[in-house]
Design a protein around this motif. Structure first.
Motif, PDB file in Angstrom:
ATOM      1  N   GLN A   1       0.355   4.127   1.005  1.00 48.35           N
ATOM      2  CA  GLN A   1       0.255   4.877   2.259  1.00 48.35           C
ATOM      3  C   GLN A   1       0.842   4.112   3.444  1.00 48.35           C
ATOM      4  O   GLN A   1       0.750   4.580   4.589  1.00 48.35           O
ATOM      5  CB  GLN A   1      -1.205   5.214   2.543  1.00 48.35           C
TER       6      GLN A   1
ATOM      7  N   ARG B   1      -0.181   1.265   4.773  1.00 48.06           N
ATOM      8  CA  ARG B   1      -1.173   0.675   5.674  1.00 48.06           C
ATOM      9  C   ARG B   1      -1.113  -0.844   5.708  1.00 48.06           C
ATOM     10  O   ARG B   1      -1.576  -1.467   6.670  1.00 48.06           O
ATOM     11  CB  ARG B   1      -2.575   1.137   5.260  1.00 48.06           C
TER      12      ARG B   1
ATOM     13  N   ASP C   1       0.835  -1.194   0.000  1.00 55.79           N
ATOM     14  CA  ASP C   1       0.000   0.000   0.000  1.00 55.79           C
ATOM     15  C   ASP C   1       0.879   1.256   0.000  1.00 55.79           C
ATOM     16  O   ASP C   1       1.757   1.399   0.856  1.00 55.79           O
ATOM     17  CB  ASP C   1      -0.889  -0.009   1.249  1.00 55.79           C
TER      18      ASP C   1
END
Length: 334
Positions: free
Chosen positions: A181, A183, A179
């Motif tokens: 980001q 995550r 991911d």
């Protein structure tokens, strides 16, 4: 309250399943997860997602969950995925991937679930005579892993013909990355995915990377594969769900890849560039059944759904995998 249907994600604590949970939530879908945590991690599931620790073969549990959460669609990721293990222990794979999927599909029918998205694999093609490989290419699996997935594809087609359920089979090529980001990512210890192994080696978690075979019919002699970023793959699942909802009489079987390949050495060179170091490479013998090249013909998914890959760059995939591997070190403190 969302006006979108609730989706049950099986194996939602695992690598690809956890990214699908993120993609569904980002798109506004209510999500529930069931996972037996054999290979998944509870910490990979967001705190506000309904989580049941249990087995997809437990039909009373699953049917109660489907009704309690008012589930309209299932994304099915739960299963075993290691090809050499499937050769050594075929009954495990036919149990986990075929028999348990049969139970899950029956639970879906009994609970009135309308849509089913299945995590399948390019291993259903075996060693294709052509590359890029099309969805209508012969399905000739050469190991129990590929066969166990193909059996579930066949079950879904038969069940959809007899019941008000439509489905989308997504055949993955080589899934990689994490991911953007930070995550979620590939967290399984002892994973066999090349990019995961390579970034572990770059961070000193492995002494070397084994290169299995240097005499393939490819430009540099090493096997060529089609690597797809896990977040692009997760997005394909959301679009598949929207396609099933929009056309309840339609079923789909689609390749998920970028339609281009990289050799093992090209991948390792990319890791070297990203990390500004040189990974120790060890040339070893070929593994049984490894094709020279396995690249997707992805024109069908591109035409069927508005799928536009956002991370189709090898160095970006490596960067995200590397960032996750560093974060995983912090999570585990090791």
């Amino acid at each position: 309250m969302s006006d979108k249907p609730t989706v049950l994600v099986t194996g939602g604590a695992g690598y690809i399943g956890s990214h699908a949970v993120l993609a569904l939530r980002d798109a506004g879908y209510p999500v529930a997860v069931i996972d037996n945590l054999t290979t998944g991690f509870a910490w990979a599931i967001p705190d506000d997602v309904h989580f049941t620790q249990g087995d997809i073969a437990d039909q009373p549990l699953v049917e109660a969950l489907l009704k309690e959460q008012n589930v309209s669609a299932i994304m099915h990721f739960a299963g075993s995925i290691i090809v050499p293990e499937s050769v050594e222990n075929p009954l495990k794979y036919y149990h986990n991937n075929s028999a348990k999927s049969r139970n899950l599909i029956e639970s879906a029918v009994n609970a009135g679930v309308k849509h089913f998205i299945f995590s399948s694999t390019a291993a259903t093609y075996g060693v294709p005579k052509e590359s890029p490989v099309r969805e209508d290419s012969p399905k000739l699996p050469i190991n129990p892993y590929g066969m166990s997935k193909l059996m579930t594809e066949i079950m879904l087609a038969d069940v959809a013909a007899a019941h008000p359920l439509n489905f989308c089979v997504l055949r993955y090529f080589n899934v990689a990355g994490a991911d953007p980001q930070g995550r979620s990512g590939q967290s399984t210890a002892g994973a066999t995915h090349l990019i995961k192994v390579a970034v572990e080696a770059a961070l000193g978690k492995r002494s070397h990377v084994s290169v299995f075979g240097s005499d393939f019919d490819t430009p540099d002699g090493t096997g060529v594969r089609d690597y797809i970023h896990v977040s692009d793959l997760a997005n394909a699942h959301v679009l598949a769900l929207e396609g099933l909802i929009a056309a309840p009489e339609e079923n789909y079987t689609l390749n998920c890849g970028y339609g281009r390949g990289f050799s093992v050495l090209e991948v390792l060179d990319a890791v070297d560039r990203v990390t500004n170091m040189t990974i120790n490479r060890r040339i070893e013998g070929r593994r049984a059944g490894d094709p020279d090249s396995l690249i997707s013909d992805n024109r069908k998914i591109m035409a069927q759904f508005p799928w536009q890959p956002k991370h189709a760059n090898l160095e970006e995939i490596v960067n995200h995998a590397l960032a996750w591997e560093r974060k995983l070190t912090d999570i585990r403190g090791a």
